[in-house]
Design a protein around this motif. Structure first.
Motif, PDB file in Angstrom:
ATOM      1  N   GLU A  53     -27.483  -0.984 -52.586  1.00 33.44           N
ATOM      2  CA  GLU A  53     -26.842  -0.476 -53.818  1.00 33.44           C
ATOM      3  C   GLU A  53     -25.411  -0.026 -53.535  1.00 33.44           C
ATOM      4  O   GLU A  53     -24.508  -0.269 -54.334  1.00 33.44           O
ATOM      5  CB  GLU A  53     -27.644   0.692 -54.414  1.00 33.44           C
ATOM      6  N   ASP A  54     -25.220   0.667 -52.402  1.00 37.32           N
ATOM      7  CA  ASP A  54     -23.853   1.104 -52.040  1.00 37.32           C
ATOM      8  C   ASP A  54     -22.933  -0.108 -51.941  1.00 37.32           C
ATOM      9  O   ASP A  54     -21.782  -0.089 -52.401  1.00 37.32           O
ATOM     10  CB  ASP A  54     -23.837   1.789 -50.662  1.00 37.32           C
ATOM     11  N   ILE A  55     -23.449  -1.174 -51.320  1.00 37.92           N
ATOM     12  CA  ILE A  55     -22.588  -2.346 -51.072  1.00 37.92           C
ATOM     13  C   ILE A  55     -22.317  -3.092 -52.382  1.00 37.92           C
ATOM     14  O   ILE A  55     -21.209  -3.594 -52.600  1.00 37.92           O
ATOM     15  CB  ILE A  55     -23.197  -3.256 -49.976  1.00 37.92           C
ATOM     16  N   ILE A  56     -23.310  -3.110 -53.266  1.00 40.29           N
ATOM     17  CA  ILE A  56     -23.070  -3.737 -54.584  1.00 40.29           C
ATOM     18  C   ILE A  56     -21.930  -2.997 -55.297  1.00 40.29           C
ATOM     19  O   ILE A  56     -21.033  -3.613 -55.875  1.00 40.29           O
ATOM     20  CB  ILE A  56     -24.361  -3.729 -55.436  1.00 40.29           C
ATOM     21  N   ALA A  57     -21.954  -1.660 -55.198  1.00 38.75           N
ATOM     22  CA  ALA A  57     -20.883  -0.871 -55.833  1.00 38.75           C
ATOM     23  C   ALA A  57     -19.538  -1.196 -55.197  1.00 38.75           C
ATOM     24  O   ALA A  57     -18.504  -1.269 -55.883  1.00 38.75           O
ATOM     25  CB  ALA A  57     -21.201   0.619 -55.717  1.00 38.75           C
ATOM     26  N   LEU A  58     -19.538  -1.410 -53.886  1.00 36.09           N
ATOM     27  CA  LEU A  58     -18.280  -1.750 -53.203  1.00 36.09           C
ATOM     28  C   LEU A  58     -17.767  -3.122 -53.620  1.00 36.09           C
ATOM     29  O   LEU A  58     -16.561  -3.320 -53.799  1.00 36.09           O
ATOM     30  CB  LEU A  58     -18.520  -1.797 -51.686  1.00 36.09           C
ATOM     31  N   ILE A  59     -18.666  -4.070 -53.767  1.00 41.76           N
ATOM     32  CA  ILE A  59     -18.269  -5.434 -54.142  1.00 41.76           C
ATOM     33  C   ILE A  59     -17.619  -5.428 -55.522  1.00 41.76           C
ATOM     34  O   ILE A  59     -16.584  -6.069 -55.742  1.00 41.76           O
ATOM     35  CB  ILE A  59     -19.496  -6.388 -54.098  1.00 41.76           C
ATOM     36  N   GLY A  60     -18.223  -4.707 -56.440  1.00 45.36           N
ATOM     37  CA  GLY A  60     -17.642  -4.585 -57.790  1.00 45.36           C
ATOM     38  C   GLY A  60     -17.606  -5.921 -58.526  1.00 45.36           C
ATOM     39  O   GLY A  60     -18.400  -6.820 -58.253  1.00 45.36           O
ATOM     40  N   LEU A  70     -23.883  -4.844 -38.747  1.00 43.85           N
ATOM     41  CA  LEU A  70     -25.236  -5.313 -38.419  1.00 43.85           C
ATOM     42  C   LEU A  70     -26.348  -4.402 -38.946  1.00 43.85           C
ATOM     43  O   LEU A  70     -27.523  -4.771 -38.926  1.00 43.85           O
ATOM     44  CB  LEU A  70     -25.373  -5.485 -36.896  1.00 43.85           C
ATOM     45  N   THR A  71     -25.982  -3.214 -39.417  1.00 44.92           N
ATOM     46  CA  THR A  71     -26.962  -2.276 -39.969  1.00 44.92           C
ATOM     47  C   THR A  71     -27.289  -2.594 -41.429  1.00 44.92           C
ATOM     48  O   THR A  71     -28.133  -1.930 -42.033  1.00 44.92           O
ATOM     49  CB  THR A  71     -26.379  -0.848 -39.913  1.00 44.92           C
ATOM     50  N   GLU A  72     -26.574  -3.549 -42.012  1.00 45.09           N
ATOM     51  CA  GLU A  72     -26.723  -3.815 -43.457  1.00 45.09           C
ATOM     52  C   GLU A  72     -27.630  -5.016 -43.708  1.00 45.09           C
ATOM     53  O   GLU A  72     -27.660  -5.953 -42.915  1.00 45.09           O
ATOM     54  CB  GLU A  72     -25.321  -4.080 -44.060  1.00 45.09           C
ATOM     55  N   THR A  77     -29.895 -10.456 -52.708  1.00 43.04           N
ATOM     56  CA  THR A  77     -29.277  -9.531 -53.669  1.00 43.04           C
ATOM     57  C   THR A  77     -27.768  -9.416 -53.435  1.00 43.04           C
ATOM     58  O   THR A  77     -26.971  -9.492 -54.380  1.00 43.04           O
ATOM     59  CB  THR A  77     -29.921  -8.126 -53.521  1.00 43.04           C
ATOM     60  N   LEU A  78     -27.373  -9.242 -52.170  1.00 41.98           N
ATOM     61  CA  LEU A  78     -25.938  -9.059 -51.912  1.00 41.98           C
ATOM     62  C   LEU A  78     -25.161 -10.365 -52.059  1.00 41.98           C
ATOM     63  O   LEU A  78     -24.033 -10.360 -52.574  1.00 41.98           O
ATOM     64  CB  LEU A  78     -25.726  -8.448 -50.529  1.00 41.98           C
ATOM     65  N   TYR A  97     -26.576 -12.008 -35.875  1.00 40.44           N
ATOM     66  CA  TYR A  97     -26.564 -11.947 -37.342  1.00 40.44           C
ATOM     67  C   TYR A  97     -27.989 -12.022 -37.905  1.00 40.44           C
ATOM     68  O   TYR A  97     -28.239 -12.618 -38.954  1.00 40.44           O
ATOM     69  CB  TYR A  97     -25.624 -13.014 -37.927  1.00 40.44           C
ATOM     70  N   ASN A  98     -28.903 -11.380 -37.196  1.00 42.57           N
ATOM     71  CA  ASN A  98     -30.298 -11.349 -37.651  1.00 42.57           C
ATOM     72  C   ASN A  98     -30.475 -10.490 -38.909  1.00 42.57           C
ATOM     73  O   ASN A  98     -31.520 -10.523 -39.544  1.00 42.57           O
ATOM     74  CB  ASN A  98     -31.212 -10.854 -36.527  1.00 42.57           C
ATOM     75  N   ASN A  99     -29.428  -9.721 -39.284  1.00 42.32           N
ATOM     76  CA  ASN A  99     -29.452  -8.938 -40.532  1.00 42.32           C
ATOM     77  C   ASN A  99     -29.013  -9.769 -41.736  1.00 42.32           C
ATOM     78  O   ASN A  99     -28.924  -9.247 -42.849  1.00 42.32           O
ATOM     79  CB  ASN A  99     -28.511  -7.720 -40.402  1.00 42.32           C
ATOM     80  N   VAL A 100     -28.692 -11.041 -41.489  1.00 39.91           N
ATOM     81  CA  VAL A 100     -28.162 -11.891 -42.564  1.00 39.91           C
ATOM     82  C   VAL A 100     -29.161 -13.009 -42.865  1.00 39.91           C
ATOM     83  O   VAL A 100     -29.630 -13.692 -41.953  1.00 39.91           O
ATOM     84  CB  VAL A 100     -26.809 -12.521 -42.135  1.00 39.91           C
ATOM     85  N   ASP A 101     -29.454 -13.193 -44.142  1.00 37.53           N
ATOM     86  CA  ASP A 101     -30.292 -14.309 -44.567  1.00 37.53           C
ATOM     87  C   ASP A 101     -29.356 -15.496 -44.835  1.00 37.53           C
ATOM     88  O   ASP A 101     -28.756 -15.607 -45.910  1.00 37.53           O
ATOM     89  CB  ASP A 101     -31.069 -13.893 -45.830  1.00 37.53           C
TER      90      ASP A 101
END
Ligand SMILES: NC(=O)c1ccc[n+]([C@@H]2O[C@H](COP(=O)([O-])OP(=O)(O)OC[C@H]3O[C@@H](n4cnc5c(N)ncnc54)[C@H](O)[C@@H]3O)[C@@H](O)[C@H]2O)c1
Ligand SMILES: O=C(O)[C@H](O)CO
Length: 386
Positions: A53-60, A70-72, A77-78, A97-101
């Motif tokens: 949610e924080d990152i969605i707000a940042l993307i705008g 790597l913690t994200e 969704t993103l 990049y195991n945190n990335v789909d």
């Protein structure tokens, strides 16, 4: 609705909007983006791990690219949010990049960058440091001194393992695994056994040449062996360091059964990703085998440790700092920024992501290419001829 996040803005009138989810070391990465007409927004929220949610707000509503950590959790969704905002690129400030789909990114046509090469030696150096620290019980001895317990030299005080002539085992002999192997073979004259899905030809050649050098100088030559199975490495090596990527094939690669076949006085080091080891099984093994030692930079449920681990004297634990040298972290920030910039500007992809030095030279402008895009093929992106 996510709360608005705090940001720092550079070059407010820039044409392209690039967001970094964290402040990153150095200023070169910011300058390179600003020089190419980017408005750079850096999240300064006092929260270590940002939520989706924080990152969605940042993307705008409008965002051309994001540099993330790597913690994200970068998934469907993103990437759909980034794509809706017109975004074309995301780069991890990390090689893993195991945190990335990546499939989700492909679906939205988002290029995924990572930062190989610039952290190889720095990470290998930490793995080597943990190996020596565990073998020679350096952290235990330091705690003993600070506790005021030292009252004179004793023959049996903090006796550990000699590395010279012993066998170092490497699981995952890619960039970092091979650099680590060379440090341990050359620095401590250890013999090498490694396991990887692919042959590490350059590493084998290096050890062969070093063995010849030692022999010519009247010293015992070192040896190398490519193991047919991971078990062979675990059975034979005295110090084992894990350097594979994290995926389905490496999840809990070291489990209860495999720990049981290791030498009772072996040293195990993990600077790859936490879930490569079954940490609950490891805690039990450490309790049962006090002469078995580990050096861990990464944990299964970061930032947490499994119960009991922090109490064990035969475990050295550090907070995911393997790539934490100033030069490397500044370089990682630069590569991540250039990955995103390259896609925004329509540059091709650098032909060899293992050779990223031209991007790191502060005295010359970087090549007009994205240094490392892991889904370049899937997206059909052109490769640089430079
Ligand atoms: N702790 C840290 O701060 C830190 C820093 C850098 C990298 N890393 C981790 O280290 C990993 C390796 O980085 P690299 O640059 O050396 O990558 P790399 O791709 O050069 O090396 C990974 C190696 O693992 C091998 N491998 C893959 N699956 C395997 C399996 N099932 N069994 C054995 N080997 C297997 C690959 O063939 C490859 O040679 C990264 O993916 C990242 O997760 C951690
Ligand atoms: O994958 C990586 O790059 C590390 O975990 C952080 O440097």
């Amino acid at each position: 609705m996510a709360k608005p996040v705090s940001i720092e803005v550079w070059n407010p009138h820039g044409k392209y909007r690039v967001v970094s989810t964290k402040p990153m070391p150095g200023t070169r990465w910011i300058n390179l983006l600003m020089e190419q007409d980017c408005r750079v927004e850096i999240c300064t929220q006092k929260k270590t791990i940002l939520s989706v949610e924080d990152i969605i707000a940042l993307i705008g509503d409008k965002c051309d690219g994001v540099i993330g950590q790597l913690t994200e959790d970068w998934g469907e969704t993103l990437f759909s949010a980034l794509s809706r905002a017109g975004g074309k690129a995301f780069s991890n400030m990390a090689v893993g990049y195991n945190n990335v789909d990546v499939n989700a990114a492909n679906k939205y046509g988002v290029a995924i960058g990572n930062t190989p090469g610039v952290l190889t030696e720095t990470t290998a150096e930490l793995a080597a440091s943990l190996s020596v620290s565990a073998a020679r019980r350096i952290v235990e001895a330091d705690e003993f001194m600070r506790a005021g317990l030292y009252d004179g030299w004793l023959p049996n005080l903090f006796v550990g393992n000699l590395l010279k002539g012993q066998t170092v085992g490497v699981i995952g002999a890619g960039r970092i695994g091979s650099a680590y192997a060379r440090m341990m073979v050359e620095g401590f004259k250890m013999n090498l056994i490694y396991y990887d899905l692919y042959q590490a030809t350059r590493l084998e050649k290096f050890v062969t040449a070093y063995a010849e050098f030692l022999k010519a100088n009247g010293e015992q030559p070192v040896t190398w062996k490519r193991a047919a199975s991971m078990e062979e490495v675990l059975r034979e090596a005295d110090v084992i360091s894990l350097h594979p990527i994290l995926d389905k094939t490496t999840y809990h690669l070291v489990n209860k059964e495999r720990l049981a076949i290791m030498k009772k006085e072996a040293v195990l080091v993990n600077c790859s990703r936490g879930p490569v080891i079954d940490e609950v099984a490891l805690v039990e093994h450490l309790k049962q085998n006090p002469m078995f030692r580990v050096g861990l930079d990464v944990f299964e449920d970061e930032p947490y440790m499994k119960p009991g681990l922090a109490d064990l004297k035969n475990a050295i634990v550090v907070p995911h700092i393997a790539s934490a040298s100033k030069w490397t972290r500044e370089g990682m920030a630069t590569l991540a920024a250039l990955n995103v910039l390259g896609k925004i500007k329509g540059y091709p992809i650098w032909s060899d992501p293992n050779q990223v030095e031209p991007f790191l030279n502060e005295n010359a402008p970087p090549p007009a290419a994205s240094p490392s895009i892991v889904n370049a093929k899937a997206l059909g992106l052109p490769v640089s001829r430079l």
